[in-house]
Design an enzyme around this catalytic site. Sequence first.
Site, PDB file in Angstrom:
ATOM      1  CD  GLU A   1      -3.746  10.190   5.754  1.00 55.97           C
ATOM      2  OE1 GLU A   1      -3.210   9.804   4.962  1.00 55.97           O
ATOM      3  OE2 GLU A   1      -5.495   9.937   4.928  1.00 55.97           O
TER       4      GLU A   1
ATOM      5  CG  ASP B   1      -5.735   0.238   6.707  1.00 56.80           C
ATOM      6  OD1 ASP B   1      -6.153  -1.210   6.164  1.00 56.80           O
ATOM      7  OD2 ASP B   1      -4.740   0.843   6.188  1.00 56.80           O
TER       8      ASP B   1
ATOM      9  CG  ASN C   1      -0.970  11.282   2.539  1.00 53.43           C
ATOM     10  OD1 ASN C   1      -0.375   9.375   2.606  1.00 53.43           O
ATOM     11  ND2 ASN C   1      -1.707  11.005   2.778  1.00 53.43           N
TER      12      ASN C   1
HETATM   13  C1  GLP Z   1      -4.614   2.845   1.759  1.00 53.68           C
HETATM   14  C2  GLP Z   1      -4.189   1.433   2.682  1.00 53.68           C
HETATM   15  C3  GLP Z   1      -2.714   1.845   3.493  1.00 53.68           C
HETATM   16  C4  GLP Z   1      -1.991   1.477   1.723  1.00 53.68           C
HETATM   17  C5  GLP Z   1      -1.939   2.559   1.024  1.00 53.68           C
HETATM   18  C6  GLP Z   1      -1.617   2.144  -0.469  1.00 53.68           C
HETATM   19  O1  GLP Z   1      -5.228   4.176   1.737  1.00 53.68           O
HETATM   20  N1  GLP Z   1      -5.002   2.413   3.805  1.00 53.68           N
HETATM   21  O2  GLP Z   1      -2.430   0.596   4.331  1.00 53.68           O
HETATM   22  O3  GLP Z   1      -0.698   1.389   1.914  1.00 53.68           O
HETATM   23  O4  GLP Z   1      -3.475   3.200   0.698  1.00 53.68           O
HETATM   24  O5  GLP Z   1      -2.458   2.115  -1.877  1.00 53.68           O
HETATM   25  P1  GLP Z   1      -1.982   1.372  -3.497  1.00 53.68           P
HETATM   26  O6  GLP Z   1      -0.844   0.369  -2.939  1.00 53.68           O
HETATM   27  O7  GLP Z   1      -2.947   0.755  -3.928  1.00 53.68           O
HETATM   28  O8  GLP Z   1      -0.516   2.519  -3.511  1.00 53.68           O
END
Ligand code: GLP
Length: 237
Positions: free
Chosen positions: A143, A67, A136
């Site tokens: 989402e 993404d 979430n």
């Molecule tokens: C982000 C990314 C995800 C990621 C998630 C968790 O927004 N788009 O690909 O897995 O949030 O992030 P973190 O590893 O910092 O908890």
Amino acid sequence: MRIIKVKNYEEMSKKAADIIAAQILLDPGTVLGLATGSTPIGTYDRLVELNKNGDIDFSRVTTINLDEYCDLEPTHEQSYRYFMNKHLLTRVNINLENTHVPNGKARDTDAECRRYDDLIEKAGGIDLQLLGIGHNGHIGFNEPSDEFVPGTHCVKLTESTINANSRFFNSIDEVPKRAITMGIRAIIQAKRALLIASGEDKKEILKKALFGPVTPQVPASILQLHRDLIVVTPLDI
Ligand code: GLP
């Protein structure tokens, strides 16, 4: 589903990197699906170490990221392109032309989403998809919603994601409100999926995703249907 229980974040990162390294050893021209967030940083550090030691060679590897935020330049410190270059891609012997992140600045986002799906298809799909999980239950930026969206698409980020990601920005107003994310199809069709999660704050959502009902309200729950899911986590789930 295979769950590999580890002691802590360091061991999780090491194990995840070993699984990715094994994939590269077995198939030097492999297509890796990669993720951002704080969770995979240790995994990327370990991959860099393995590359520096001469244990793995990235020269023929292709990477396709999950993404990207809309409206951030790739040079913006919080863009996912910048993150990937900083934590992995410019630190290993990969050809940067073979590394892909959606273009969040594309004027025509629909065309960009189609281009990204074509690119995944032309690459022959993803061999190993690395994933983190949002609080979430989001994977990539898929989402919670009423349906699973199959293809790459543009999403409006939820309040909770904007809040969670605001820790990386100077203020919450700077957090982009939209993103482009790979859809569920490419993730579920990846030959192998590798989910990593650590931190007590992820425990409940991880349990829900892996053992609760499969529902688009918890996007990661679709991974229960994956043919080859490996979960590496220090969490007691
Ligand atoms: C982000 C990314 C995800 C990621 C998630 C968790 O927004 N788009 O690909 O897995 O949030 O992030 P973190 O590893 O910092 O908890």
